[in-house]
Design an enzyme around this catalytic site. Structure first.
Site, PDB file in Angstrom:
ATOM      1  N   ASP A 166     -17.215   7.057  -1.835  1.00  0.00           N
ATOM      2  CA  ASP A 166     -16.022   6.922  -0.986  1.00  0.00           C
ATOM      3  C   ASP A 166     -15.778   8.292  -0.344  1.00  0.00           C
ATOM      4  OD1 ASP A 166     -13.656   6.026   0.158  1.00  0.00           O
ATOM      5  OD2 ASP A 166     -12.513   6.012  -1.715  1.00  0.00           O
TER       6      ASP A 166
ATOM      7  N   CYS B 139     -16.336   1.382   0.304  1.00  0.00           N
ATOM      8  CA  CYS B 139     -15.168   0.553   0.645  1.00  0.00           C
ATOM      9  C   CYS B 139     -14.815   0.648   2.120  1.00  0.00           C
ATOM     10  CB  CYS B 139     -13.991   0.938  -0.235  1.00  0.00           C
ATOM     11  SG  CYS B 139     -13.409   2.625   0.025  1.00  0.00           S
TER      12      CYS B 139
ATOM     13  N   ARG C  81       0.881  -1.182   0.000  1.00  0.00           N
ATOM     14  CA  ARG C  81       0.000   0.000   0.000  1.00  0.00           C
ATOM     15  C   ARG C  81       0.907   1.216   0.000  1.00  0.00           C
ATOM     16  NH1 ARG C  81      -5.367   1.299   3.482  1.00  0.00           N
ATOM     17  NH2 ARG C  81      -6.121  -0.014   1.807  1.00  0.00           N
TER      18      ARG C  81
HETATM   19  N1  NVA Z   1      -9.945   6.455  -1.459  1.00  0.00           N
HETATM   20  C1  NVA Z   1      -9.582   6.075  -0.112  1.00  0.00           C
HETATM   21  C2  NVA Z   1      -9.787   4.600   0.081  1.00  0.00           C
HETATM   22  C3  NVA Z   1      -9.457   4.091   1.442  1.00  0.00           C
HETATM   23  C4  NVA Z   1      -9.636   2.615   1.578  1.00  0.00           C
HETATM   24  C5  NVA Z   1      -8.128   6.467   0.146  1.00  0.00           C
HETATM   25  O1  NVA Z   1      -7.290   6.263  -0.754  1.00  0.00           O
HETATM   26  O2  NVA Z   1      -7.836   6.964   1.219  1.00  0.00           O
HETATM   27  N1   CP Z   2     -11.251  -0.365   2.290  1.00  0.00           N
HETATM   28  C1   CP Z   2      -9.988  -0.408   2.744  1.00  0.00           C
HETATM   29  O1   CP Z   2      -9.035  -0.655   1.996  1.00  0.00           O
HETATM   30  O2   CP Z   2      -9.870  -0.226   4.089  1.00  0.00           O
HETATM   31  P1   CP Z   2      -8.521   0.002   4.927  1.00  0.00           P
HETATM   32  O3   CP Z   2      -7.993   1.356   4.551  1.00  0.00           O
HETATM   33  O4   CP Z   2      -8.966  -0.089   6.348  1.00  0.00           O
HETATM   34  O5   CP Z   2      -7.547  -1.072   4.564  1.00  0.00           O
END
Ligand code: NVA
Ligand code: CP
Length: 306
Positions: A220, A260, A104
């Site tokens: 989102d 999400c 990530r």
């Molecule tokens: N669009 C959000 C999704 C989090 C799971 C972000 O990137 O923070």
């Molecule tokens: N939806 C999602 O990826 O959640 P987290 O940021 O908690 O991993």
């Protein structure tokens, strides 16, 4: 096995996705029946987080454990990754010590460079541009509740962010349509979304119009991780892009609502909708576990007969 990464949704072809959705159902059923299933015994997953997470970390870590393997958590704060070690060097070293990597991070370019130097499969656990594991779970959730998503209409309300881009890629691969409504200045950028064309999506100025007849309405947060400096400006711009009962009313009568998570009730969605009868957000979150177990099994072992 040829080395295969999952860096963006279109890395998986239609037939691979069909297999994964079937496989997810098998793996979920075994888990629900408490049937031990350890195809990844002695395999190790390394998870690298440059941003916060609850669901992604938990679902990958628990999932790997349940498949008989082990998961190791690294973050930028406590490793050399945050001290300027080149991502190419980190990839060489990390991928010699494990069987699978999940990352990530911020720009997609970072994960692409890691994958180009990795000896093992790399999975995108969210970048600024994409969140492919999320949409794998979301589409599996849609299939569980309503059957095939081909030909259906998915409405995206709000920011044209990583999750939105991934829905758009999925629409091209799986043959459904996406209606998008964003505030002016936050529209979809097809190139950034990694699209082949614009045939599978339509942009609407008015979010209500985008919701008409939709089989699924989804949204989102207004501000994604990494963009916190824009918080105040976005709160103003997005004020009319809140999924509410009026939007759900013009969607198909059996339309689902997904998010999400994490969600901000009263910002991008009302409590009435996210906690209401059309919302499947808890199934959606749980399915991250099952879908990613199927994905990890596939990337390491290929297609299995049973
Ligand atoms: N669009 C959000 C999704 C989090 C799971 C972000 O990137 O923070
Ligand atoms: N939806 C999602 O990826 O959640 P987290 O940021 O908690 O991993």
């Amino acid at each position: 096995m040829t080395l295969k990464h999952f860096l963006q949704f279109r890395d998986l072809a239609h037939d691979e996705l069909a297999y994964l959705f079937e496989r997810t159902a098998v793996i979920k059923d075994r888990f629900k029946r408490y049937e031990p299933y350890h195809p990844l015994a002695d395999r190790t997953l390394v998870m690298i987080f440059e941003k916060a997470s609850t669901r992604t970390r938990l679902s990958f870590e628990a999932g790997m454990h349940q498949l008989g393997g082990a998961a190791i958590y690294l973050n930028t704060r406590d490793s050399q990754l945050g001290r300027g070690e080149p991502v190419e060097d980190a990839a060489q070293v990390i991928s010699r010590m494990c069987d699978l990597v999940m990352i990530r991070t911020f720009e997609q370019d970072i994960i692409e460079r890691f994958a180009a130097n990795s000896r093992v499969p790399v999975i995108n656990g969210l970048t600024n541009e994409y969140h492919p594991c999320q949409i794998l779970a979301d589409i599996f959730t849609f299939i569980e509740h309503r059957g095939s998503i081909a030909g259906k209409t998915v409405t995206w309300i709000g920011d044209s962010n990583n999750v939105c881009n991934t829905w758009l890629q999925a629409a091209e691969v799986l043959g459904f349509n996406v209606h998008v409504s964003t505030p002016p200045g936050y529209e979809v950028e097809p190139e950034r979304a990694g699209l082949f064309g614009t045939a599978h999506f339509e942009q609407f100025a008015d979010p209500i119009d985008a919701c008409r007849g939709a089989h699924l309405v989804t949204t989102d947060v207004w501000t994604s991780m990494g963009f916190e400096a824009e918080n105040a400006e976005r709160a103003k711009a997005f004020a009319n892009w809140r999924v509410d009962a009026d939007m759900m009313k013009v969607a198909a009568p059996d339309a689902l609502f997904m998010h999400c998570l994490p969600a901000h009730r009263g910002e991008e969605v009302t409590a009435e909708v996210i906690d209401g009868p059309q919302s499947v957000v808890w199934d959606e979150a749980e399915n991250r576990l099952h879908a990613q177990k199927a994905l990890m099994e596939y990337l390491l072992l290929g297609r299995l007969a049973s």
